[in-house]
Every structure is written in structure tokens, then in C-alpha cells.
Design a protein around this motif. Structure first.
Motif, short mmCIF file in Angstrom:
data_model
loop_
_atom_site.label_atom_id
_atom_site.label_comp_id
_atom_site.label_asym_id
_atom_site.label_seq_id
_atom_site.Cartn_x
_atom_site.Cartn_y
_atom_site.Cartn_z
N ALA A 1 -4.32 16.09 -20.37
CA ALA A 1 -4.01 15.69 -18.98
C ALA A 1 -4.98 14.63 -18.50
CB ALA A 1 -4.07 16.92 -18.06
N TYR A 2 -6.28 14.80 -18.82
CA TYR A 2 -7.27 13.81 -18.38
C TYR A 2 -6.97 12.44 -18.98
CZ TYR A 2 -11.71 11.55 -17.43
OH TYR A 2 -12.67 10.68 -17.01
N ASP A 3 -6.65 12.43 -20.29
CA ASP A 3 -6.32 11.15 -20.93
C ASP A 3 -5.10 10.51 -20.30
OD1 ASP A 3 -8.45 11.47 -22.61
OD2 ASP A 3 -7.26 12.30 -24.28
N TYR A 4 -4.13 11.36 -19.96
CA TYR A 4 -2.89 10.86 -19.35
C TYR A 4 -3.18 10.22 -17.99
CZ TYR A 4 1.83 10.94 -17.42
OH TYR A 4 3.00 10.59 -16.84
N LEU A 5 -3.99 10.94 -17.18
CA LEU A 5 -4.29 10.43 -15.84
C LEU A 5 -5.18 9.21 -15.90
CD1 LEU A 5 -4.88 13.80 -13.96
CD2 LEU A 5 -2.90 12.30 -13.79
N SER A 6 -6.06 9.14 -16.88
CA SER A 6 -6.98 8.01 -16.98
C SER A 6 -6.23 6.69 -17.19
CB SER A 6 -7.96 8.23 -18.14
OG SER A 6 -8.77 9.35 -17.89
N LYS A 7 -5.07 6.78 -17.80
CA LYS A 7 -4.29 5.56 -18.01
C LYS A 7 -3.91 4.92 -16.67
CE LYS A 7 -2.27 7.21 -22.34
NZ LYS A 7 -1.02 7.54 -23.04
N PHE A 8 -3.80 5.75 -15.62
CA PHE A 8 -3.40 5.24 -14.31
C PHE A 8 -4.57 5.23 -13.33
CE2 PHE A 8 0.21 7.26 -16.33
CZ PHE A 8 1.16 6.24 -16.29
N SER A 9 -5.78 5.44 -13.85
CA SER A 9 -6.99 5.47 -13.01
C SER A 9 -6.83 6.46 -11.87
CB SER A 9 -7.29 4.06 -12.45
OG SER A 9 -7.53 3.15 -13.50
N LEU A 10 -6.33 7.65 -12.21
CA LEU A 10 -6.09 8.66 -11.18
C LEU A 10 -7.05 9.82 -11.36
CD1 LEU A 10 -2.20 8.85 -11.37
CD2 LEU A 10 -3.56 7.61 -9.70
N ALA B 1 0.84 -1.21 0.00
CA ALA B 1 0.00 0.00 0.00
C ALA B 1 0.87 1.26 0.00
CB ALA B 1 -0.93 0.00 1.20
N LYS B 2 1.96 1.24 0.79
CA LYS B 2 2.88 2.38 0.81
C LYS B 2 3.52 2.59 -0.56
CE LYS B 2 5.88 3.10 3.97
NZ LYS B 2 5.67 4.56 4.08
N ARG B 3 3.90 1.48 -1.20
CA ARG B 3 4.53 1.59 -2.51
C ARG B 3 3.55 2.14 -3.55
NH1 ARG B 3 7.75 -4.24 -2.55
NH2 ARG B 3 9.39 -3.63 -1.07
N ARG B 4 2.30 1.64 -3.50
CA ARG B 4 1.30 2.13 -4.44
C ARG B 4 1.04 3.63 -4.23
NH1 ARG B 4 -1.28 -2.82 -3.28
NH2 ARG B 4 -2.67 -1.76 -1.80
N LYS B 5 1.00 4.02 -2.97
CA LYS B 5 0.77 5.44 -2.67
C LYS B 5 1.93 6.29 -3.17
CE LYS B 5 -0.26 8.58 1.16
NZ LYS B 5 -0.46 8.70 2.64
N LYS C 1 1.66 6.49 -6.90
CA LYS C 1 0.52 7.34 -7.24
C LYS C 1 0.86 8.82 -7.08
CE LYS C 1 -4.43 7.59 -6.23
NZ LYS C 1 -5.53 7.02 -5.38
N ASN C 2 1.51 9.15 -5.97
CA ASN C 2 1.90 10.54 -5.74
C ASN C 2 2.90 11.02 -6.77
OD1 ASN C 2 0.24 10.79 -3.52
ND2 ASN C 2 1.83 10.25 -2.04
N SER C 3 3.83 10.12 -7.14
CA SER C 3 4.82 10.48 -8.15
C SER C 3 4.15 10.76 -9.49
CB SER C 3 5.85 9.36 -8.30
OG SER C 3 6.57 9.17 -7.10
N LEU C 4 3.20 9.91 -9.85
CA LEU C 4 2.50 10.10 -11.11
C LEU C 4 1.68 11.38 -11.12
CD1 LEU C 4 1.35 6.44 -11.86
CD2 LEU C 4 3.17 7.73 -13.00
N LYS C 5 1.11 11.71 -9.97
CA LYS C 5 0.36 12.97 -9.88
C LYS C 5 1.29 14.16 -10.14
CE LYS C 5 -3.46 11.79 -6.79
NZ LYS C 5 -4.10 12.09 -5.49
N CYS C 6 2.48 14.10 -9.54
CA CYS C 6 3.44 15.18 -9.75
C CYS C 6 3.84 15.28 -11.21
CB CYS C 6 4.68 14.94 -8.89
SG CYS C 6 4.39 15.14 -7.12
N VAL C 7 4.08 14.12 -11.83
CA VAL C 7 4.45 14.11 -13.25
C VAL C 7 3.32 14.70 -14.09
CG1 VAL C 7 4.91 12.61 -15.24
CG2 VAL C 7 6.04 12.19 -13.04
#
Length: 549
Positions: free
Chosen positions: A538-547, A500-504, A507-513
Motif C-alpha cells: 500500500a505504501y509503495d502504491y500511494l508513494s507513486k501519487f505522493s499521497l 485545485a478542486k479537480r486535484r482534490k 486525490k480523494n478518489s485515489l485514496k479510496c482506491v
């Protein structure tokens, strides 16, 4: 979500234990905990110490719980009755009383590796009946100074036929009128109650002093009604007041004083004592050790009342205690009706107040003994003792508010126990290597400090390891404990939590990117596309990671 099958045991209902319990309820929404308290009421040191003049050494607004500031303190330094009332009120506000087992002393806590929980044995101090319970987390909030110290090394302590007691066990019904009273010791407690006791001219007081102490001015300044109104009604007024007090206490720790400055400070403190004390005591009142080596005593009237005719200081030393008085080392027999021991407390260098066994048959006392005195990681965790945390543990004392130090620890502890209480982790145990590295740094700093320049109860056997003091500014204490270094802990049953820590983290890294990708056209100066197009990308990019942003 917290797993209500997990249990927490808190040992001690003093300010640390109560603050920990309040944090469990308010920060984690956790309610399945028990506070074991050997006394009959909450408050710890403020319940036990009821001697006349008992008060806080630091300003009371800095010695209040940060979540429950109180605007109506009467003076800059709180007296025992109002401090005790404050903690009783908080215990009622947060409904802590149903969680407290009063008159119950914890005798032992032993870790079971198979079940990943502690077996706790406690004793009803009134009936002697023993009870057993279990807890997944144990938090020790017994404080730095847990047991009053009677100087049994003085021959004849048990022979005295009059009334005798320790200042921390002051009898509420004692009447000292027309009594001859011996006070042994003149540190913090003695300096607080001697002015009150000697106020009655019919009471003859002799204060026996073995080692002179340094004093500084600490007047109790009343708060006006206007100041109280400002604290109660102007936003941030109390916060700013607390911040100023913290800065005032912590600033000396942030600056390394030169030898010249230290010399001037010693000269100023010497002059302060000599200006206040009667001339007949001048050759005996100045300590041989440098200021700061032992606790500096707050003078709120002690030096001034030395001019009273019914108060005498005695520096001759005590040879023994007789049935009706005290015999000094000069052979003089002084008769007394009452002896009050203002001789401090038993430090944890002698023995940790209960048996605690962790993994691999390790015990807290055994770890202390193996390391030359009380030792812990950040004053909070001990190797091979899983899910067991110390409030006000070794090397946690600073010149500032002890409550603030404990609040910082509580925030750190909450981060460690939340995964356990939620069922994500079975246990955390601090590793030996970071513990050794941390304490090498602490002791290295202390070895070059004033704290090794005198005999002190805060050192093992008086001259050994300094186990009490945190040798840096309290702001550094806050910085180091703001979040755990998870690499310094061994975990059991933590597979889900680790993932869970790794996923978080990912996830945070991808948000920053994603945010940088969105803003890059503006950062680079090549903003050629419309807002709608950029948001779509941006929406398409984030959708790839379900964010979602």
C-alpha cells in the motif's frame, strides 16, 4: 489562507447579520468586514419591537444560535428584553461592535465588472452625510419584514391630533393610563400587546379587526431551576431539547394530511376559539379562509382577555380617521386619545429596500418585477448579481425557527465566499436556468397548497405569486443547501480554484482506491499475505501519487 485585502459588507445587524459575522470570524477566521446598521443598536426586529408582551413565536431554545446555546432562558418562549440582551452579549463576546457602522443606511450597491467588487453608497441617518466604500462580497440581512406598514389607504390617517404610532415604533415614554386606545389589527403583534395594554382597567381599548385570524395555543411555560441546571450541566440535554422542538414543528410538513384530517383540524381550531372568546363575538371570530393560508397567531392570553370589561372588539370596519377619533363604516364616531397600528410590515413585493445593480445592468428589483415578485435561487442568489447573497430571501419562511433557516443559508454562503476571500476566485454568479427550474418547482408546489386560497401580504399584490413560503419541511431545506451545486454558478477568475478542486477530487478518489486495495484481501477472503507485506504494498502504491493516508 484568507486574503485580508478582500472585504465583505453585511447589511443589517439583526440576528441574521450578526450570525453571518460570527460565522465569518469563527469558521473562516475572516475579520475584514463591515456591518451597516440603520439603527443605533444590534438586534434588528428585537431592537425595534419593544411593545409590551413582545416575544418569540417559536420556543426560545430553537430560536438560539446553534453555536451559542443558552441554558438559562426563563420561559419556553423568550420575551423581547432577554432576546435582545442575548444578541448584545453575543456581539460583545465576538467583538462585533468595532465592525458595525450604526445609524447608517445602505442606499445602493453597484457591481464593477472591471474590479470585481461592489461600490456601496450609504447614508448617515442622523446627519444625512453620504459615504462610499467597496466590498468584494455583499450579504443582505435586512430580514423579511423590514419597514412598518401604516395603512395610508384609510382616509384621514394624517389628520389624527392625538398620539399615533406603529407597534414596531412603540414610544418608551408612553403612558396609557386613563387613555382611550384604538388598536388597528389583531395579527401576531396585536395579539401580543393587547393583553398587556388592557391589563390596566383605566385603559379603554378598542381593537379594530378587518379580517379574523386563526389562533392556536402557545402558552409560555416557565423553566424550573432544575431544568435550567440540566440544560447547563448535562451534555447534549439542550441539543436533544432543540431536536425535539424541531421535530415537533417540522413533522406536519413531512406528512401530507388528508382532507378528512384537515377538516378535523379546522373544526378543532374553531372550537378552540369559540371556547375561549365571549359568545357575543362568536359569529365574527371565525375566519372564512382555511387554517394555514395566513399566519396562524399564537394565543398567549389574547382570547382569554376578551372578557375584560375595558376591552372591546370592533368588526364594523374603518371608514376614516378624524382629528379626535375613528369613524366606522356604520357611521359611528368613536373618540380616542391614542391609535396604535398593529398593521404589519411592508413586504418585499413592493420594492427591495435598496438599489442593487449587478452585471449587464441587471438589478434585484428588475429581476423581481420580471418574475412576478421576489424570486431567487434557494432564496439566496439572484442571476446577474455576482457575490451578492440574501439571508431570509424569497420563499424561505417555514413554520420552524427563522434563525435555523438563516444558519443553513450562512453555511451555504460560506462555501461560496471562501474561494473569493482567499483570492482563488473573483466572483460567483448563479445561472438563470437553475434559478428558473428551482422556482418552477417551488411555485408548482405552492399552487397546490393552502397558501393560494386567500388574500395575503405574502403574495404579490395580495393575490398573485406566493413569494414568502418554503413549501416543504425544513429538513429538505437543510439537505438542499448543505453544499453548493457548483455547476449552477458562473465563475470569474477561477482557473486556480477549478484545478485545485479537480486535484482534490482525484486525490480523494485515489485514496479510496488505495484503501480498497489494502482491504480487498479481507473482503474477498484471500488474505494470504502478512500485515507488513500489505502495508508495504500500500505504501509503495500511494508513494507513486505522493499521497499519505
Amino acid at each position: 489562507m484568507i486574503d485580508l485585502q478582500r472585504r465583505v459588507a453585511i447589511i443589517g445587524a439583526g440576528v441574521g447579520g450578526l450570525s453571518q459575522a460570527i460565522a465569518l470570524k469563527t469558521k473562516l477566521g475572516f475579520h475584514d468586514f463591515t456591518i451597516y446598521e440603520k439603527g443605533s443598536e444590534v438586534g434588528g426586529v428585537w431592537r425595534a419591537n419593544t411593545y409590551p408582551g413582545c416575544s418569540s413565536d417559536v420556543q426560545i431554545h430553537w430560536y438560539s444560535l446553534s453555536s451559542d446555546l443558552y441554558p438559562y432562558w426563563n420561559k419556553s418562549h423568550g420575551l423581547q428584553p432577554e432576546i435582545q440582551a442575548y444578541w448584545i452579549d453575543l456581539s460583545k463576546k465576538y467583538n462585533l461592535y468595532p465592525h458595525i457602522a450604526f445609524n447608517t443606511k445602505v442606499l445602493s450597491a453597484e457591481w464593477d465588472d472591471a474590479t470585481q467588487q461592489y461600490i456601496i453608497v450609504a447614508e448617515d441617518v442622523l446627519s444625512g452625510k453620504r459615504i462610499s466604500s467597496v466590498a468584494h462580497v455583499v450579504i443582505s440581512a435586512v430580514g423579511n419584514l423590514e419597514a412598518p406598514r401604516i395603512p395610508y389607504e384609510i382616509p384621514g390617517v394624517g389628520k389624527f391630533q392625538g398620539v399615533s404610532f406603529h407597534s414596531a415604533q412603540w414610544p418608551g415614554s408612553i403612558d396609557l393610563q386613563n387613555k382611550r386606545v384604538a388598536v388597528i389589527g389583531n395579527a401576531s403583534s396585536g395579539a401580543q400587546f393587547v393583553p398587556s395594554v388592557s391589563e390596566d382597567p383605566s385603559v379603554e381599548v378598542v381593537n379594530f379587526i378587518r379580517t379574523p385570524t386563526w389562533f392556536n395555543s402557545r402558552p409560555h411555560i416557565p423553566y424550573s431551576d432544575t431544568e435550567k441546571w440540566i440544560f447547563a450541566n448535562i451534555p447534549l440535554a439542550m441539543r436533544l431539547h432543540r431536536a425535539w422542538i424541531m421535530f415537533w414543528f417540522d413533522f406536519p410538513s413531512l406528512v401530507r394530511l388528508s382532507d378528512k384530517t384537515l377538516k378535523k383540524r379546522r373544526e378543532a381550531m374553531t372550537k378552540y376559539i369559540l371556547d375561549k372568546a365571549p359568545s357575543r363575538y362568536h359569529d365574527r371570530m371565525i375566519p372564512d379562509h382555511p387554517p394555514g393560508c395566513k399566519r396562524t397567531v399564537a394565543n398567549n392570553g389574547f382570547l382569554d382577555v376578551l372578557h375584560r370589561p375595558n376591552l372591546t372588539l370592533n368588526f364594523d370596519g374603518i371608514d376614516n380617521i378624524a382629528e379626535n377619533g375613528i369613524i366606522t363604516k356604520t357611521g359611528e364616531m368613536l373618540p380616542f386619545d391614542v391609535i396604535v397600528y398593529a398593521t404589519g410590515f411592508i413586504g418585499k413585493q413592493d420594492r427591495y429596500p435598496m438599489h442593487v445593480r449587478g452585471s449587464n445592468e441587471a438589478t434585484i428589483q428588475g429581476y423581481y418585477d420580471a418574475h412576478g415578485g421576489p424570486t431567487a435561487y434557494l432564496g439566496t442568489s439572484v442571476p446577474d448579481i455576482p457575490n451578492f447573497y440574501l439571508l431570509a430571501g424569497p420563499n424561505t419562511v417555514t413554520p420552524t425557527s427563522s434563525l435555523f433557516v438563516e444558519e443553513v443559508q450562512i453555511g451555504y454562503i460560506l462555501q461560496l465566499i471562501e474561494p473569493v476571500l482567499s483570492g482563488s476566485v473573483s466572483s460567483f454568479t448563479v445561472k438563470a436556468s437553475p434559478t428558473d427550474a428551482y422556482n418552477a418547482k417551488v411555485q408548482g408546489r405552492l399552487s397546490r397548497s393552502v397558501f393560494v386560497q386567500c388574500y395575503s401580504w405574502a403574495r404579490t399584490n395580495g393575490t398573485g405569486k406566493v413569494f414568502n413560503v418554503f413549501p416543504w419541511a425544513v429538513t429538505l431545506w437543510w439537505w438542499w443547501l448543505r453544499k453548493p451545486n457548483w455547476d449552477h454558478y458562473v465563475t470569474v477568475g477561477a482557473e486556480k480554484w477549478v484545478w485545485a478542486k479537480r486535484r482534490k477530487a482525484v486525490k480523494n478518489s485515489l485514496k479510496c482506491v488505495a484503501v480498497l486495495t489494502l482491504l480487498w484481501p479481507y473482503i474477498s477472503g484471500s488474505a494470504q499475505t502478512t500485515w507488513g507485506a500489505r502495508l508495504s504494498v500500500a505504501y509503495d502504491y500511494l508513494s507513486k501519487f505522493s499521497l499519505r493516508l
